[in-house]
Design a protein around this motif. Structure first.
Motif, PDB file in Angstrom:
ATOM      1  N   PRO A 104       1.070  -1.236   0.135  1.00  0.00           N
ATOM      2  CA  PRO A 104      -0.267   0.145  -0.059  1.00  0.00           C
ATOM      3  C   PRO A 104       1.116   1.478  -0.053  1.00  0.00           C
ATOM      4  O   PRO A 104       0.501   2.513  -0.741  1.00  0.00           O
ATOM      5  N   PRO A 105       1.002   1.305   0.533  1.00  0.00           N
ATOM      6  CA  PRO A 105       2.450   2.887   1.100  1.00  0.00           C
ATOM      7  C   PRO A 105       3.478   2.652  -0.767  1.00  0.00           C
ATOM      8  O   PRO A 105       3.954   4.121  -1.156  1.00  0.00           O
ATOM      9  N   LEU A 106       4.418   1.543  -0.932  1.00  0.00           N
ATOM     10  CA  LEU A 106       4.676   1.628  -2.231  1.00  0.00           C
ATOM     11  C   LEU A 106       3.924   2.195  -3.316  1.00  0.00           C
ATOM     12  O   LEU A 106       4.519   2.689  -3.880  1.00  0.00           O
ATOM     13  N   LYS A 107       2.824   1.481  -3.503  1.00  0.00           N
ATOM     14  CA  LYS A 107       1.707   1.697  -4.487  1.00  0.00           C
ATOM     15  C   LYS A 107       1.280   3.339  -4.796  1.00  0.00           C
ATOM     16  O   LYS A 107       1.444   3.894  -4.981  1.00  0.00           O
ATOM     17  N   GLN A 108       1.374   4.493  -2.975  1.00  0.00           N
ATOM     18  CA  GLN A 108       0.853   5.274  -2.903  1.00  0.00           C
ATOM     19  C   GLN A 108       2.007   6.012  -3.465  1.00  0.00           C
ATOM     20  O   GLN A 108       2.226   7.089  -4.462  1.00  0.00           O
ATOM     21  N   ALA A 109       3.873   5.996  -3.313  1.00  0.00           N
ATOM     22  CA  ALA A 109       4.620   6.642  -3.867  1.00  0.00           C
ATOM     23  C   ALA A 109       4.969   6.153  -5.243  1.00  0.00           C
ATOM     24  O   ALA A 109       4.876   7.659  -6.158  1.00  0.00           O
ATOM     25  N   PHE A 110       4.242   5.148  -5.456  1.00  0.00           N
ATOM     26  CA  PHE A 110       4.424   5.252  -7.479  1.00  0.00           C
ATOM     27  C   PHE A 110       3.887   6.337  -7.539  1.00  0.00           C
ATOM     28  O   PHE A 110       3.939   6.552  -8.543  1.00  0.00           O
ATOM     29  N   GLU A 111       2.538   6.357  -7.469  1.00  0.00           N
ATOM     30  CA  GLU A 111       1.183   7.206  -8.486  1.00  0.00           C
ATOM     31  C   GLU A 111       1.975   8.478  -7.750  1.00  0.00           C
ATOM     32  O   GLU A 111       1.334   9.344  -9.033  1.00  0.00           O
ATOM     33  N   ARG A 112       2.457   9.346  -6.714  1.00  0.00           N
ATOM     34  CA  ARG A 112       2.571   9.825  -6.778  1.00  0.00           C
ATOM     35  C   ARG A 112       3.432  11.288  -7.617  1.00  0.00           C
ATOM     36  O   ARG A 112       4.302  11.842  -8.163  1.00  0.00           O
TER      37      ARG A 112
END
Length: 234
Positions: A205-213
């Motif tokens: 979840p936090p990795l996905k958020q970082a990728f999308e940002r």
């Protein structure tokens, strides 16, 4: 960390009472903002891929690959026909949305449905793909498919310990270094110590958020240069 014990008072791993084997990945198309992943096809992608790889100044991109540099288009097309539609590894072509041309490949491999483990490998990015938003997005799209859509628990990256760019790329993408397997492989007439990295589902979840940002249009200036590094967004 919660300590779990069995009836004998011995420490054991966390229980997974509802665990079910995961589905085998399928050859699908994955659409992003900058690139698209398609099942590798020698007929559709082979000539574009050979032309893209031929832009490299030398054969150094293949030093840590099992394949050798390709000396002709026919040689590469024969290789692509051999690996397309394989069950494991499963190769995907990275398509540049601007040019609609294939500019590299990567694969899902060592697929273990019983334990929910899969590796990304055979990463062959041409000079047109390296160090671009497409390169990061290609990894993100395949990672999201394996972890989020298929529910795999563990997503692996392995490389020759001598391959410093690959080791740096793994860390940049959020993989955790797990250790060194000494003398793990013999290839191209030499010994290979293998570095192991992984991402597990709880980290997604936090990795996905970082990728999308990072991939968001506002993270790039008019020249396409990133404003914030991916590592800084995690």
């Amino acid at each position: 960390m919660t300590q779990h014990t069995n009836a004998y008072g011995q420490p054991v791993g966390a229980p997974l009472p509802d665990w079910q084997p995961r589905s085998w990945p399928s050859y699908e198309t994955f659409n992003g903002q900058y690139c698209r992943l398609e099942p590798l096809s020698a007929e559709r992608h082979g000539r574009d891929l050979y032309a893209a790889y031929a832009l490299a100044i030398d054969g150094g991109d293949w030093t840590y690959m099992f394949a050798e540099p390709f000396t002709s288009e026919a040689e590469y097309l024969a290789y692509a026909r051999k690996i397309e539609q394989g069950k494991d590894p499963m190769h995907f072509a990275v398509i540049d949305l601007r040019s609609q041309r294939a500019v590299g490949t990567l694969a899902l491999m060592r697929i273990d449905t019983a334990h929910g483990v899969v590796e990304v490998g055979h990463v062959a990015f041409s000079p047109l793909l390296k160090q671009t938003s497409m390169a990061t997005e290609a990894h993100y799209l395949l990672m999201r498919y394996a972890i989020e859509q298929l529910g795999y628990r563990r997503y692996e990256w392995k490389c020759d310990s001598c391959n410093l760019p690959s080791r740096k790329a793994a860390l940049r993408l959020g993989f955790q270094f797990e250790g060194l397997f000494r003398q793990a492989i013999v290839y191209k007439g030499r010994s290979r110590d293998t570095c192991w990295f992984s991402i597990i589902d709880g980290e997604w979840p936090p990795l996905k958020q970082a990728f999308e940002r990072w991939l968001a249009a506002e993270n790039f200036n008019a020249e396409g240069t990133q404003r914030m590094k991916l590592e800084a967004l995690r």
